[in-house]
Design a protein around this motif. Structure first.
Motif, PDB file in Angstrom:
ATOM      1  N   TYR A 123       0.836  -1.196   0.000  1.00 22.15           N
ATOM      2  CA  TYR A 123       0.000   0.000   0.000  1.00 22.15           C
ATOM      3  C   TYR A 123       0.872   1.248   0.000  1.00 22.15           C
ATOM      4  O   TYR A 123       2.083   1.192   0.239  1.00 22.15           O
ATOM      5  CB  TYR A 123      -0.982   0.007   1.168  1.00 22.15           C
ATOM      6  CG  TYR A 123      -0.402  -0.123   2.569  1.00 22.15           C
ATOM      7  CD1 TYR A 123       0.472   0.829   3.104  1.00 22.15           C
ATOM      8  CD2 TYR A 123      -0.781  -1.183   3.393  1.00 22.15           C
ATOM      9  CE1 TYR A 123       0.962   0.727   4.386  1.00 22.15           C
ATOM     10  CE2 TYR A 123      -0.295  -1.306   4.687  1.00 22.15           C
ATOM     11  CZ  TYR A 123       0.568  -0.351   5.178  1.00 22.15           C
ATOM     12  OH  TYR A 123       1.065  -0.453   6.464  1.00 22.15           O
ATOM     13  N   ARG A 133       1.724   4.991   1.555  1.00 17.82           N
ATOM     14  CA  ARG A 133       1.649   5.823   2.764  1.00 17.82           C
ATOM     15  C   ARG A 133       2.672   6.928   2.636  1.00 17.82           C
ATOM     16  O   ARG A 133       3.815   6.685   2.250  1.00 17.82           O
ATOM     17  CB  ARG A 133       1.897   4.991   4.021  1.00 17.82           C
ATOM     18  CG  ARG A 133       1.867   5.803   5.320  1.00 17.82           C
ATOM     19  CD  ARG A 133       1.937   4.921   6.550  1.00 17.82           C
ATOM     20  NE  ARG A 133       3.173   4.168   6.639  1.00 17.82           N
ATOM     21  CZ  ARG A 133       4.342   4.654   7.083  1.00 17.82           C
ATOM     22  NH1 ARG A 133       4.441   5.928   7.449  1.00 17.82           N
ATOM     23  NH2 ARG A 133       5.418   3.875   7.149  1.00 17.82           N
ATOM     24  N   GLU A 137       4.654  -3.776   8.107  1.00 14.45           N
ATOM     25  CA  GLU A 137       5.547  -3.048   7.211  1.00 14.45           C
ATOM     26  C   GLU A 137       6.992  -3.470   7.459  1.00 14.45           C
ATOM     27  O   GLU A 137       7.408  -3.662   8.611  1.00 14.45           O
ATOM     28  CB  GLU A 137       5.417  -1.541   7.416  1.00 14.45           C
ATOM     29  CG  GLU A 137       4.151  -0.942   6.833  1.00 14.45           C
ATOM     30  CD  GLU A 137       4.195   0.584   6.846  1.00 14.45           C
ATOM     31  OE1 GLU A 137       5.314   1.148   6.940  1.00 14.45           O
ATOM     32  OE2 GLU A 137       3.110   1.201   6.761  1.00 14.45           O
ATOM     33  N   ARG A 192       2.952  -0.983  11.993  1.00 17.90           N
ATOM     34  CA  ARG A 192       1.952  -0.734  10.958  1.00 17.90           C
ATOM     35  C   ARG A 192       1.783  -1.987  10.099  1.00 17.90           C
ATOM     36  O   ARG A 192       2.726  -2.756   9.918  1.00 17.90           O
ATOM     37  CB  ARG A 192       2.379   0.429  10.060  1.00 17.90           C
ATOM     38  CG  ARG A 192       2.496   1.762  10.772  1.00 17.90           C
ATOM     39  CD  ARG A 192       3.003   2.825   9.816  1.00 17.90           C
ATOM     40  NE  ARG A 192       3.084   4.135  10.405  1.00 17.90           N
ATOM     41  CZ  ARG A 192       2.087   5.026  10.419  1.00 17.90           C
ATOM     42  NH1 ARG A 192       0.936   4.708   9.855  1.00 17.90           N
ATOM     43  NH2 ARG A 192       2.235   6.197  10.973  1.00 17.90           N
ATOM     44  N   ALA A 237      -1.356  -4.763   7.941  1.00 19.54           N
ATOM     45  CA  ALA A 237      -2.667  -5.091   7.392  1.00 19.54           C
ATOM     46  C   ALA A 237      -2.952  -6.562   7.615  1.00 19.54           C
ATOM     47  O   ALA A 237      -2.052  -7.355   7.918  1.00 19.54           O
ATOM     48  CB  ALA A 237      -2.711  -4.770   5.900  1.00 19.54           C
ATOM     49  N   LEU A 289      -6.891  -2.618   6.602  1.00 16.77           N
ATOM     50  CA  LEU A 289      -5.795  -1.777   7.075  1.00 16.77           C
ATOM     51  C   LEU A 289      -5.853  -1.646   8.593  1.00 16.77           C
ATOM     52  O   LEU A 289      -6.900  -1.320   9.159  1.00 16.77           O
ATOM     53  CB  LEU A 289      -5.883  -0.394   6.423  1.00 16.77           C
ATOM     54  CG  LEU A 289      -5.784  -0.351   4.904  1.00 16.77           C
ATOM     55  CD1 LEU A 289      -5.889   1.093   4.415  1.00 16.77           C
ATOM     56  CD2 LEU A 289      -4.488  -0.991   4.412  1.00 16.77           C
ATOM     57  N   HIS A 290      -4.725  -1.832   9.255  1.00 20.84           N
ATOM     58  CA  HIS A 290      -4.684  -1.736  10.714  1.00 20.84           C
ATOM     59  C   HIS A 290      -4.711  -0.289  11.192  1.00 20.84           C
ATOM     60  O   HIS A 290      -5.266   0.004  12.253  1.00 20.84           O
ATOM     61  CB  HIS A 290      -3.420  -2.419  11.252  1.00 20.84           C
ATOM     62  CG  HIS A 290      -3.406  -3.895  11.032  1.00 20.84           C
ATOM     63  ND1 HIS A 290      -2.275  -4.670  11.182  1.00 20.84           N
ATOM     64  CD2 HIS A 290      -4.394  -4.755  10.664  1.00 20.84           C
ATOM     65  CE1 HIS A 290      -2.565  -5.943  10.924  1.00 20.84           C
ATOM     66  NE2 HIS A 290      -3.837  -6.013  10.599  1.00 20.84           N
ATOM     67  N   LEU A 324      -3.889   5.632   6.886  1.00 24.60           N
ATOM     68  CA  LEU A 324      -2.848   5.908   5.909  1.00 24.60           C
ATOM     69  C   LEU A 324      -3.107   7.267   5.279  1.00 24.60           C
ATOM     70  O   LEU A 324      -4.198   7.511   4.750  1.00 24.60           O
ATOM     71  CB  LEU A 324      -2.821   4.845   4.807  1.00 24.60           C
ATOM     72  CG  LEU A 324      -2.629   3.383   5.229  1.00 24.60           C
ATOM     73  CD1 LEU A 324      -2.622   2.484   3.999  1.00 24.60           C
ATOM     74  CD2 LEU A 324      -1.345   3.206   6.029  1.00 24.60           C
ATOM     75  N   THR A 382      -1.901   8.691   0.281  1.00 23.43           N
ATOM     76  CA  THR A 382      -2.065   7.440  -0.461  1.00 23.43           C
ATOM     77  C   THR A 382      -2.227   7.642  -1.966  1.00 23.43           C
ATOM     78  O   THR A 382      -2.063   6.690  -2.737  1.00 23.43           O
ATOM     79  CB  THR A 382      -3.286   6.667   0.063  1.00 23.43           C
ATOM     80  OG1 THR A 382      -4.435   7.523   0.017  1.00 23.43           O
ATOM     81  CG2 THR A 382      -3.060   6.200   1.486  1.00 23.43           C
ATOM     82  N   THR A 416      -3.838   0.736  -2.846  1.00 22.49           N
ATOM     83  CA  THR A 416      -3.529  -0.509  -2.153  1.00 22.49           C
ATOM     84  C   THR A 416      -3.573  -1.616  -3.197  1.00 22.49           C
ATOM     85  O   THR A 416      -4.284  -1.486  -4.202  1.00 22.49           O
ATOM     86  CB  THR A 416      -4.529  -0.824  -1.023  1.00 22.49           C
ATOM     87  OG1 THR A 416      -5.833  -1.065  -1.598  1.00 22.49           O
ATOM     88  CG2 THR A 416      -4.642   0.333  -0.032  1.00 22.49           C
ATOM     89  N   THR A 429     -11.412  -1.402   4.280  1.00 25.03           N
ATOM     90  CA  THR A 429     -11.303  -2.736   3.715  1.00 25.03           C
ATOM     91  C   THR A 429     -11.675  -2.745   2.249  1.00 25.03           C
ATOM     92  O   THR A 429     -12.533  -1.971   1.806  1.00 25.03           O
ATOM     93  CB  THR A 429     -12.210  -3.736   4.466  1.00 25.03           C
ATOM     94  OG1 THR A 429     -12.029  -5.047   3.934  1.00 25.03           O
ATOM     95  CG2 THR A 429     -13.664  -3.366   4.350  1.00 25.03           C
TER      96      THR A 429
END
Length: 735
Positions: free
Chosen positions: A64, A66, A99, A105, A107, A126-127, A130, A133, A160, A267
């Motif tokens: 993704y 960021r 990550e 960070r 997902a 995604l936790h 972001l 993007t 993403t 999501t």
């Protein structure tokens, strides 16, 4: 809306089977319906899916954007679950990712294979939030001011990526692809609505304007296996991008690349649904997604889609035009009187964009009420004069509209309401004031996306806007019709229960001399039908020449053909002739004496053989040339009749029962060509040895055939009502 899945879905019954730490050097496998198998490498997260026909699909780890850069994710752990959701029992692999440069960070991705449905879902959650993007060069717009309008959003990528499909040609098992894109999901100027090509060789369009759903299909060597790839949720914020290379490239699915920030918990959900043939896979895909969302569109009582209509939109005689020397108020009254005198059973009337206030540089709506110079007594007075339920048109709003002070709007070149109360109040006022509003037609949808920057840069606004519209319609007890939609609006219908109708081709008024195949709706009707929407071809004229229209001098060279396309669409049938210049025989051929439309059981859609010819070549076994559609009619739950409509067949073509979806029953089949002006038709045996033979011909030489089974154990064949374009409709014949 489907909720993000972290392990089992909300409300699911699930059992944790295994937890594998990344780096253990193992592969985990799940098995789905019809032999579908998915395995995931526990070290890298690379996945491989084997289809029912053992075609391999491959993909890799999610990534993704960021803070303006791509972030690589590494697999931390993997869990295996079994459970149950709205689509049935499933097995699922859940993967936790962090990550590479910041383990705090990350997902979650899940791959879910269903036990009783040929479907697989790929989800990304995604936790954390972001920012930054948007893909570099994304056409999200400038400063969002009045000058901001995007002529066409660029297919610049996604923000993403999960899933990502490897795209490679395979000479041993060639596959074709088709997708929908652009205005009405059927852009003006195309003979066929859908872009098509060969998998691994031809570039697949993507971005805001289309590219999903995507159908990938094989020929006889693959058992005609086809798969539909599409969003299964977050429809308005999900896009695809084909990153091409010399070997074919990668098809990436994820958050639209113009979105500037994604919230924690955002999501995407992507479905793969398998079936046999393009039409079969599309139908299976639609059933699966409707079941997943619990979608039910209220077709019962939808008078505008089930009874005869008169329209005043682009291409109709009274589009920005009145009966000579009269006002629109008088024209409406004259129409009512004429329908009665001519015994035309019109049940609904549409009023297009000529009746409300539009101003400014945008020509957008400033106040959705009747101008007194059009209707002195408002819409209520006009409706009382005509005495019919109304379909009322609306377009995009101007930023300087009359509602700005009371309701929150997202303003750009155009404007859309953010306020959940806006559509509730708009529709409530219309119904309270006695407008006779039955259907709200929301037009210019793709233009609204191009003209409101926030619809392209915010993750949730586009869905929120449409869901507020749906809530207002449901509260008012009215239906919605969407017009000028990108394919994502079709998909969003899965969450919009009040939406029953959708336009499937460009305006009839753009084709006064038949310069493009506006009536060629078989590709887009397949998409609409899969989602349980009534496809609308648009208005048409039943007279061959109707002088005096200052907007267009309209010549219709094939009025009976236009009526047949509308009748077989299983959507609205809307004529728009000048008073006294209509062909009443053609109009009455579409309906009963009370205006009830005589329709097939399902819309007419393009033959699979035509997709084979376009995607894999005319020499492909089973390929068919021309613009040919077929519509099924099922009577007494067992007798299958088929209507076949052919035009622009430029070389001799033969059609067997398998080509038109009529095979499979034990009763002998018979076919006859249907013409309203003819007497009793010639009936001929119809099987592989006795096909329908189509000689070359253009649009004016259209052919309508009906296929009927012998009614065993008798020797009879039902021909139905030969004065009707759909002679054996379940509307008329119930047993």
């Amino acid at each position: 809306m489907l909720r993000p899945r972290v392990g089992p879905a909300a409300g699911a019954v699930a059992v944790l089977v295994a937890l594998i730490s990344a780096g253990a050097g193992l592969a985990e496998k799940i098995t789905g319906c019809d032999g579908i198998v998915v395995d995931v490498d526990a070290r890298s997260g690379q996945w491989r899916l084997w289809s029912p026909r053992r075609v391999a699909w491959e993909g890799g780890a999610p990534i993704y954007r960021r803070d303006g850069a791509w972030r690589r994710l590494e697999l931390a752990s993997m869990a295996n679950h079994d459970g149950v959701d709205a689509l049935g029992g499933y097995s699922e692999l859940g993967l936790q990712w962090a990550e590479a440069d910041d383990a705090s960070r990350g997902a979650t991705t899940t791959i879910r294979a269903y036990h009783d449905s040929p479907a697989v879902l790929f989800d990304l959650l995604l936790h954390g939030e972001l920012n930054g993007t948007a893909v570099e060069g994304a056409h999200g717009g400038g400063d969002g001011g009045a000058a901001e309008f995007v002529e066409q959003p660029l297919d610049i990528g996604v923000a993403t990526v999960f899933p990502e499909f490897r795209v490679e040609a395979d000479a041993r098992a060639r596959r074709g692809w088709l997708t929908w894109t652009g205005n009405q999901a059927c852009p003006k100027g195309r003979r066929h609505c859908t872009p098509m090509g060969e998998w691994g060789l031809d570039h697949i369009p993507g971005g805001v304007a289309g590219g999903l759903p995507l159908v990938v299909f094989g020929g006889a060597d693959l058992g005609h296996e086809a798969v539909v790839i599409s969003p299964a949720a977050t429809f308005m914020a999900t896009s695809s991008h084909h990153a091409s290379d010399a070997r074919g490239g990668r098809l990436q699915v994820g958050a639209t690349g113009s979105i500037e920030a994604l919230p924690a918990g955002f999501t995407t959900s992507t479905a793969m649904v398998f079936g046999t043939g393009v039409n079969g896979a599309a139908a299976a895909w639609g059933r699966a997604l409707r079941r997943l969302h619990g979608t039910e569109h209220p077709h019962a009582g939808d008078v505008a889609a089930r009874k005869l209509s008169y329209w005043t939109d682009n291409g109709a005689y009274y589009y920005y035009n009145t009966v000579g020397g009269t006002s629109y108020e008088e024209t409406v009254a004259l129409l009512r009187g004429y329908f009665a005198r001519a015994s035309l059973p019109v049940a609904t009337l549409q009023l297009d964009s000529w009746w409300y206030y539009k101003e400014g540089d945008t020509n957008g709506v400033t106040d959705w009420v009747a101008r007194p110079d059009v209707f002195a007594d408002g819409v209520r007075g006009a409706q009382q004069r005509v005495g019919l339920p109304l379909t009322l048109h609306n377009r995009y709003f101007d930023p300087g509209n009359a509602y700005e002070e009371q309701y929150d709007f997202a303003n750009s070149f155009y404007a859309v309401p953010r306020d959940p109360a806006f559509f509730r109040d708009l529709f409530a006022n219309a119904t309270r004031d006695g407008w006779g509003l039955a259907v709200y037609e929301q037009d210019w949808l793709h233009n609204t996306v191009l003209g409101v920057r926030q619809l392209r840069t915010e993750a949730a606004l586009a869905r929120t806007w449409l869901m507020h519209m749906d809530a207002g319609a449901r509260a008012a007890g009215i239906r919605l019709q969407f017009c000028m939609s990108y394919p994502r609006f079709f998909l969003q219908s899965l969450e919009i229960s009040s939406l029953t109708q959708i336009r499937v081709s460009d305006d009839y008024g753009f084709t006064p001399l038949g310069t493009f195949s506006q009536w060629s709706i078989g590709d887009t009707s397949m998409l609409a039908a899969a989602l349980d929407l009534s496809p609308f071809k648009d208005v048409f004229l039943t007279g061959t020449h109707e002088p005096g229209d200052h907007y267009h001098i309209h010549t219709e060279v094939a009025p009976e053909f236009q009526a047949a396309v509308a009748a077989l669409s299983r959507g609205p049938v809307a004529f728009g002739d000048r008073i006294g210049w209509e062909n009443a025989t053609i109009i009455r051929a579409t309906c009963t004496s009370d205006g009830t439309l005589l329709q097939p059981s399902a819309p007419a859609t393009t033959l699979d053989g035509i997709f084979l010819a376009r995607g894999l070549g005319a020499d492909t076994p089973g390929a068919v040339q021309g613009l040919i559609t077929a519509a099924p009619t099922i009577l007494a739950n067992s007798h299958r009749f088929t209507s076949v409509l052919a035009a622009e067949v430029y070389e001799t073509t033969t059609l067997a029962p398998a080509d038109v979806g009529a095979e499979g029953g034990r009763a002998p089949l018979f076919a006859f060509r249907h013409r309203l002006v003819d007497g009793f038709p010639a009936l001929a045996r119809f099987d592989a040895a006795h096909p329908i033979v189509l000689a070359p011909g253009g649009r004016t030489d259209y052919r309508l055939f009906h296929v009927a089974p012998q009614l065993l154990p008798s020797n009879y064949v039902l021909l139905g009502e030969l004065s009707k374009l759909v002679p054996f409709s379940p509307t008329r014949i119930s047993g």
